[in-house]
Design a protein around this motif. Structure first.
Motif, PDB file in Angstrom:
ATOM      1  N   THR A   3       0.842  -1.191   0.000  1.00 22.54           N
ATOM      2  CA  THR A   3       0.000   0.000   0.000  1.00 22.54           C
ATOM      3  C   THR A   3       0.878   1.243   0.000  1.00 22.54           C
ATOM      4  O   THR A   3       1.695   1.436   0.900  1.00 22.54           O
ATOM      5  N   PRO A   4       0.735   2.107  -1.012  1.00 24.90           N
ATOM      6  CA  PRO A   4       1.535   3.336  -1.033  1.00 24.90           C
ATOM      7  C   PRO A   4       1.132   4.279   0.098  1.00 24.90           C
ATOM      8  O   PRO A   4       0.031   4.169   0.642  1.00 24.90           O
ATOM      9  N   PRO A   5       1.994   5.224   0.458  1.00 27.82           N
ATOM     10  CA  PRO A   5       1.655   6.188   1.505  1.00 27.82           C
ATOM     11  C   PRO A   5       0.441   7.028   1.119  1.00 27.82           C
ATOM     12  O   PRO A   5       0.187   7.262  -0.060  1.00 27.82           O
ATOM     13  N   ASP A   6      -0.298   7.486   2.133  1.00 26.84           N
ATOM     14  CA  ASP A   6      -1.478   8.320   1.900  1.00 26.84           C
ATOM     15  C   ASP A   6      -1.096   9.673   1.315  1.00 26.84           C
ATOM     16  O   ASP A   6      -1.819  10.231   0.509  1.00 26.84           O
ATOM     17  N   GLN A  49      11.508   4.979  -4.992  1.00 27.49           N
ATOM     18  CA  GLN A  49      12.364   4.041  -5.699  1.00 27.49           C
ATOM     19  C   GLN A  49      11.578   2.846  -6.222  1.00 27.49           C
ATOM     20  O   GLN A  49      11.913   2.292  -7.266  1.00 27.49           O
ATOM     21  N   ARG A  50      10.532   2.453  -5.517  1.00 26.20           N
ATOM     22  CA  ARG A  50       9.682   1.353  -5.992  1.00 26.20           C
ATOM     23  C   ARG A  50       8.824   1.774  -7.167  1.00 26.20           C
ATOM     24  O   ARG A  50       8.351   0.954  -7.921  1.00 26.20           O
ATOM     25  N   GLY A  51       8.599   3.063  -7.321  1.00 24.00           N
ATOM     26  CA  GLY A  51       7.787   3.578  -8.419  1.00 24.00           C
ATOM     27  C   GLY A  51       6.321   3.627  -8.030  1.00 24.00           C
ATOM     28  O   GLY A  51       5.671   2.598  -7.915  1.00 24.00           O
ATOM     29  N   THR A  67       6.243  -1.873  -8.651  1.00 21.33           N
ATOM     30  CA  THR A  67       6.901  -3.135  -8.309  1.00 21.33           C
ATOM     31  C   THR A  67       6.356  -3.647  -6.981  1.00 21.33           C
ATOM     32  O   THR A  67       5.910  -2.873  -6.148  1.00 21.33           O
ATOM     33  N   GLY A  68       6.427  -4.961  -6.777  1.00 22.24           N
ATOM     34  CA  GLY A  68       5.926  -5.566  -5.549  1.00 22.24           C
ATOM     35  C   GLY A  68       6.852  -5.356  -4.378  1.00 22.24           C
ATOM     36  O   GLY A  68       8.026  -5.027  -4.526  1.00 22.24           O
TER      37      GLY A  68
END
Length: 90
Positions: free
Chosen positions: A4-7, A24-26, A78-79
């Motif tokens: 889950t990306p940051p809010d 960096q993960r995109g 990316t995972g």
């Protein structure tokens, strides 16, 4: 790190919402159902994105931005379990 990306995330290193690991993960952004690649900052809970206003810059050389309101969806390209060292020579 979770899937889950940051809010709230910003690409500006001086911002308190800057997160190098997440960037960096995109992080991909879907704003009002359309894919956006020009997002400088976003907030999912508040429902807005901040995008650059063309090539205009302020007197400090920072891009001028505009805040757009609407539904925001964020996802990682990316995972979380992607192994960075998997490309080692055997």
């Amino acid at each position: 790190m979770t899937d889950t990306p940051p809010d709230h995330l910003s690409s500006n290193p001086r911002s308190p919402f800057f997160n190098q690991d997440a960037l960096q993960r995109g992080v991909g952004i879907r704003f009002k159902g359309a894919e956006r690649t020009d997002v400088e900052e976003y907030s999912i809970s508040e429902g807005w994105v901040r995008v650059a206003l063309g090539k205009k810059v302020d007197r400090h050389g920072n891009p001028l931005t505009i805040k757009l309101s609407g539904p925001v969806e964020a996802y990682f390209h990316t995972g979380a379990d992607s192994d960075e060292g998997s490309d080692e020579a055997e």
